[in-house]
Design a protein around this motif. Structure first.
Motif, PDB file in Angstrom:
ATOM      1  N   CYS A 195       0.856  -1.190   0.000  1.00 23.79           N
ATOM      2  CA  CYS A 195       0.000   0.000   0.000  1.00 23.79           C
ATOM      3  C   CYS A 195       0.895   1.243   0.000  1.00 23.79           C
ATOM      4  O   CYS A 195       1.871   1.329   0.745  1.00 23.79           O
ATOM      5  N   CYS A 198       0.098   3.123   3.845  1.00 22.96           N
ATOM      6  CA  CYS A 198       0.423   2.507   5.149  1.00 22.96           C
ATOM      7  C   CYS A 198       1.452   1.390   5.034  1.00 22.96           C
ATOM      8  O   CYS A 198       1.839   0.810   6.044  1.00 22.96           O
ATOM      9  N   THR A 200       1.254  -1.564   4.010  1.00 26.95           N
ATOM     10  CA  THR A 200       0.776  -2.935   4.159  1.00 26.95           C
ATOM     11  C   THR A 200       1.110  -3.740   2.906  1.00 26.95           C
ATOM     12  O   THR A 200       1.039  -3.216   1.788  1.00 26.95           O
ATOM     13  N   CYS A 217      -6.713  -1.188   0.047  1.00 27.98           N
ATOM     14  CA  CYS A 217      -5.936  -1.680   1.193  1.00 27.98           C
ATOM     15  C   CYS A 217      -6.885  -2.037   2.338  1.00 27.98           C
ATOM     16  O   CYS A 217      -7.751  -1.236   2.699  1.00 27.98           O
ATOM     17  N   CYS A 220      -5.923   0.516   5.547  1.00 29.57           N
ATOM     18  CA  CYS A 220      -6.191   1.953   5.562  1.00 29.57           C
ATOM     19  C   CYS A 220      -7.218   2.370   4.506  1.00 29.57           C
ATOM     20  O   CYS A 220      -7.533   3.552   4.390  1.00 29.57           O
TER      21      CYS A 220
HETATM   22 ZN   LIG Z   1      -2.923   0.984   3.389  1.00 29.01          ZN
END
Ligand SMILES: [Zn+2]
Length: 867
Positions: A195, A198, A200, A217, A220
């Motif tokens: 992501c 964030c 991820t 995501c 977030c």
């Molecule tokens: Zn994210």
């Protein structure tokens, strides 16, 4: 236990289909040959079977009968071994069938009164139930609890709900777990998709939008572009179905990291051995055994690309280095007597390539055991040795493995014997668990950031002030192995060291690692537990990550959680032993709930106990032992003292405690924590602080599925094994089935019985004096009780059904710990020496022992506190 196996091998004995009562068949003559019909092991002699309380409680039925007095069972003459307890065998069957109702939604409450339902520990974890279509593909593999495990299999939607429930919320991780037997290796992914906001990693729970061109995501909610390569396999040059991609179909994957994940070229595996060769080590013979274990492990050290490096430093009142060269087979010893500022002679020939200098290394290790036989030096200069090792590897990083028998007693880092037998049970006892000398804490500060880990193999017969040394392992991700009273003349001691050292050196390690966990907005991790250094608020530095080490984090909720599901994603960035930079990513999804009742349904009490124990062990290191114990008791009472109306719990009669089913074993698990070597109250009994320090390290590092058995040993009757025990399971032919465990109470001991008790770092066979001769013959190859001696036991491999099954059970138990521990099997005869008996009985946590409460007394204590 000598005895020959001949005669057994010749003709295979016939056994009954139901071996359950094989060694306890009534109405047969002692020593009589097995009958084809029962093929049994008739009772031996006049017996003493005590009446046992019912093993389980059925809500609505009368409470359990009062439990007879605990204590070692020595009462003579009650009628017949044949009088098998029908309730006990029934409960065993229920245990086998997974029918105890622990996760039965209909039985929401348990009434704590009788013996704890210990067999429910063997049941599968409570399932995680996610809303439909939480995952992008229905064929994905959810996160195994052995990688990441939550104390709750759902997440409260607000901090106030969590507070109201009083439950302990935390996550445990074993970020570098090795594959278990029969497990497929983790899928490897070459392209990393993360992501933008964030960071991820793309995982099974992302959602595709905009015609599949964007992914949402799941942490977030940001829309990210799906990269062009996503639907195309660049290696095989063919289009692929994205839902078959490992990162979408598996919750745990390994990414091969590109160059931007490296701040320097990946380090090689580096092993520096600091070996104590002072008089103590010569006396117990540990030098030769360590050298032999290392020598036999050299081919197993992960070194596929030939980059592994080794160095040997032997230490007494001086430092001895060894110049190793590719050409030479005669390693040269270089003695450095100046310990105040030890110089490194020929630094390029001290830390050397394992493959290139192998002949010289072999020659050194083959001789090391004899080289110091004549030494009388009683000094052990650990501090200067550590400083030298650091200077040798500070530009690379690696493992410093300290093998010692003596207390470091000269020059930098010299320690004093401060053990105080009278401190037991006083506040001073807690002080003995704190470091005494600033040298080691200052050394930690120096090696932080240098990717150096320190491990200890301790062979001491006396005090070594492990409390001062342990922070080195604790902060650097290292391990502590303890062999108190080790003697190389005892083959069992040697076997254990050889086995554990070989596993330690041959296991894969993650080098120069960092670990981070992310979670859905509103979730944070205020504290971490385990052997690590917290580099920033959420980044754990693990210079060396062991596959055996588990970490835990408290989970706190900052604001109300939105959405039906919360996500946790852990990422371990490490260098593999063959020089690849990799990232192991695990993603866990848990449903968000809004009712206390739902939270209680989702409790994983083993994970709760693991977190409780780790928090307590952590607290001991900074506060008083008594505070840590009180905190465990308080939290246990707090969790059990729920709003019964809220949960719709039925009320018990007097003396019973109505609790949610999902917490039926919490009091027992807590008792296991309080009575374990780490937290045990030592009032009136000296409990060496070195042993306590080593136990604290175990509690801090063992993953829940192993810690469970460390706290509550597995206890099996070998004279009446259940029919399937020790045989392969139908579902998993590679896995041996374990018998249903017995309650950890000395009431279970019977004079005609033979029992196995396994607690990860210790294992025992207990034998009653009336154990059946046929069982003694078929399991131990002896004719009578008197032919066996209490103490280390080598169980012969016999061609009998019972021998094969018991060996299969022992092998399965060793596999549960991934062979990290190889404790010596100790035989405890009914009339064993008192110390051995008390070591064994310390594991029977339901008894009143070690001046601590019995299970029933502990329930009384909880009842009292709940009012
Ligand atoms: Zn994210």
């Amino acid at each position: 236990m000598s005895g020959s196996t001949s005669g057994h091998g010749a003709r295979r004995r016939l056994y009954p289909e139901q071996i359950t009562s094989a060694y306890t068949q009534p109405n047969a003559q002692a020593g009589a040959p097995p009958l084809p019909s029962s093929a049994g092991y008739p009772p031996n002699a006049a017996p003493s079977q005590i009446t046992q309380a019912p093993q389980f409680f059925v809500p609505g039925e009368a409470p359990a009968a009062p439990v007879p007095n605990p204590g070692h069972q020595r009462s003579p003459a009650s009628p017949g071994y044949a009088a098998q307890d029908p309730m006990a065998s029934l409960s065993n069957q229920f245990g086998n069938m997974g029918f105890s109702g622990a996760h039965n939604a209909g039985a929401a409450s348990a009434l704590l009164a009788g013996p704890p339902e210990i067999w429910t520990l063997e049941q599968p974890l409570p399932p995680v139930v996610l809303p439909p279509q939480t995952a992008a593909t229905p064929h994905y593999v959810p996160c195994d609890g052995k990688h990441m495990r939550s104390t709750l299999n759902c997440v409260p939607n607000s901090a106030s709900l969590l507070k109201k429930s009083k439950l302990l919320f935390g996550i445990t991780f074993t970020p570098f777990k090795t594959d278990d037997e029969g497990e497929s290796p983790l899928p490897v992914v070459h392209d990393i998709v993360r992501c933008r906001r964030c960071r991820t990693y793309l995982n099974p729970y992302v959602r595709f939008t905009d015609g599949g061109y964007k992914w949402l995501c799941n942490l977030c909610n940001l829309k990210n572009e799906v990269p062009a390569f996503f639907d195309y396999d660049a290696y095989q040059q063919v289009p692929v179905d994205r839902f078959q991609r490992p990162e979408l179909s598996h919750s745990v994957v390994e990414y091969v990291a590109p160059a931007q994940y490296m701040s320097r070229p990946p380090q090689p595996p580096v092993y520096v051995f600091i070996i104590d060769v002072s008089h103590d080590a010569v006396k117990n013979g540990s030098i030769g055994v360590m050298a032999q274990a290392i020598l036999e492990s050299l081919d197993r050290i992960p070194n596929t690309d030939g980059r592994a490096m080794v160095c040997f430093i032997t230490v007494d009142s001086a430092l001895h280095f060894y110049s190793l060269t590719p050409e030479g087979t005669e390693p040269q010893m270089l003695v450095v007597p100046d310990l105040d500022d030890p110089f490194l002679p020929y630094p390029n020939q001290l830390l050397v390539n394992l493959s290139e200098c192998r002949p010289a290394i072999d020659a050194l290790l083959s001789r090391l055991g004899e080289m110091f036989l004549g030494t009388t030096a009683t000094g052990f200069a650990l501090g200067p040795a550590l400083q030298s090792a650091k200077r040798l590897i500070q530009h690379i990083g690696g493992k410093i493995i300290v093998c010692h028998s003596a207390l470091p007693n000269i020059k930098a880092g010299a320690l004093k014997n401060r053990e105080d037998v009278k401190a037991a049970g006083t506040a001073k006892e807690s002080d003995l668990l704190k470091p005494a000398d600033p040298f080691y804490s200052s050394f930690i500060q120096q090696v932080l950031g240098l990717q150096i880990t320190v491990d200890f193999f301790v062979f001491a017969s006396g005090y070594v002030d492990l409390a001062s040394l342990a922070p080195l392992a604790r902060t650097s991700g290292g391990s502590i192995y303890m062999y108190p009273g080790f003697l190389s003349t005892r083959p069992e001691d040697v076997n254990q060291v050889m086995s554990e050292m070989k596993r330690f050196l041959s296991r894969d390690n993650g080098w120069e690692a960092v670990f981070r966990i992310r979670a859905s907005p509103g979730i944070r991790f205020p504290a971490y537990y385990g052997h690590h250094f917290l580099r920033s608020t959420d980044l754990l530095a693990l210079p060396n990550v062991s596959p055996d080490h588990c970490y835990a984090a408290d989970v706190a909720l900052e604001n109300d959680l939105a959405g039906p599901v919360a996500f946790f994603q852990s990422a371990l960035l490490y260098t593999s032993s063959n020089g690849e930079r990799r990232i192991r990513v695990a993603t866990l999804a848990l449903p968000i709930v809004s009712q206390v009742r739902d939270l209680f349904r989702g409790i994983d009490q083993v994970a709760v106990a693991a977190l409780l124990a780790k928090k307590a062990a952590d607290r001991v290191l900074s506060a008083k032992l008594e505070d840590a114990r009180k905190a465990v008791e308080f939290k246990t009472v707090d969790m059990l003292n729920v709003d019964r109306a809220e949960l719709g719990l039925i009320n018990g009669t007097l003396g019973q405690i109505p609790v949610p089913r999902s917490l039926n074993l919490l009091p027992l698990l807590t008792l296991g924590i309080l009575k374990g070597d780490a937290l045990r109250s030592a009032t009136g009994v000296h409990h060496p602080s070195d042993l306590r320090t080593a136990a604290l390290a175990q509690v801090l590092t063992l993953p829940p599925e192993i810690l469970q058995t460390y706290l509550l040993a597995k206890f099996y009757p070998l004279h009446e094994l259940s029919p399937e025990a020790g045989l392969p399971s139908d579902q998993a032919p590679n896995l041996t089935q374990l018998p249903p465990p017995l309650n950890l109470s000395s009431e279970k001991l019977a004079r005609h019985g033979v029992f196995l008790l396994y607690s990860v770092t210790e294992q025992y066979v207990w034998m009653g004096r009336d154990a059946h001769p046929n069982l003694l013959r078929d399991l131990f190859s002896v004719g009578s009780y008197n032919e066996l001696t209490s103490g280390p036991l080598r169980l012969p491999q016999l061609d009998t059904d019972i021998s094969r099954r018991v060996h299969a059970i022992l092998a399965r138990l060793a596999a549960l710990t991934r062979h990290a521990f190889a404790p010596t099997l100790q035989l405890v005869k009914e009339d064993a020496p008192a110390q051995l008996r008390s070591q064994f009985h310390a594991h029977l946590v339901e008894d009143k022992n070690m001046n601590m409460m019995s299970y029933q007394q502990f329930l009384g204590f909880i009842r009292e506190k709940m009012q």
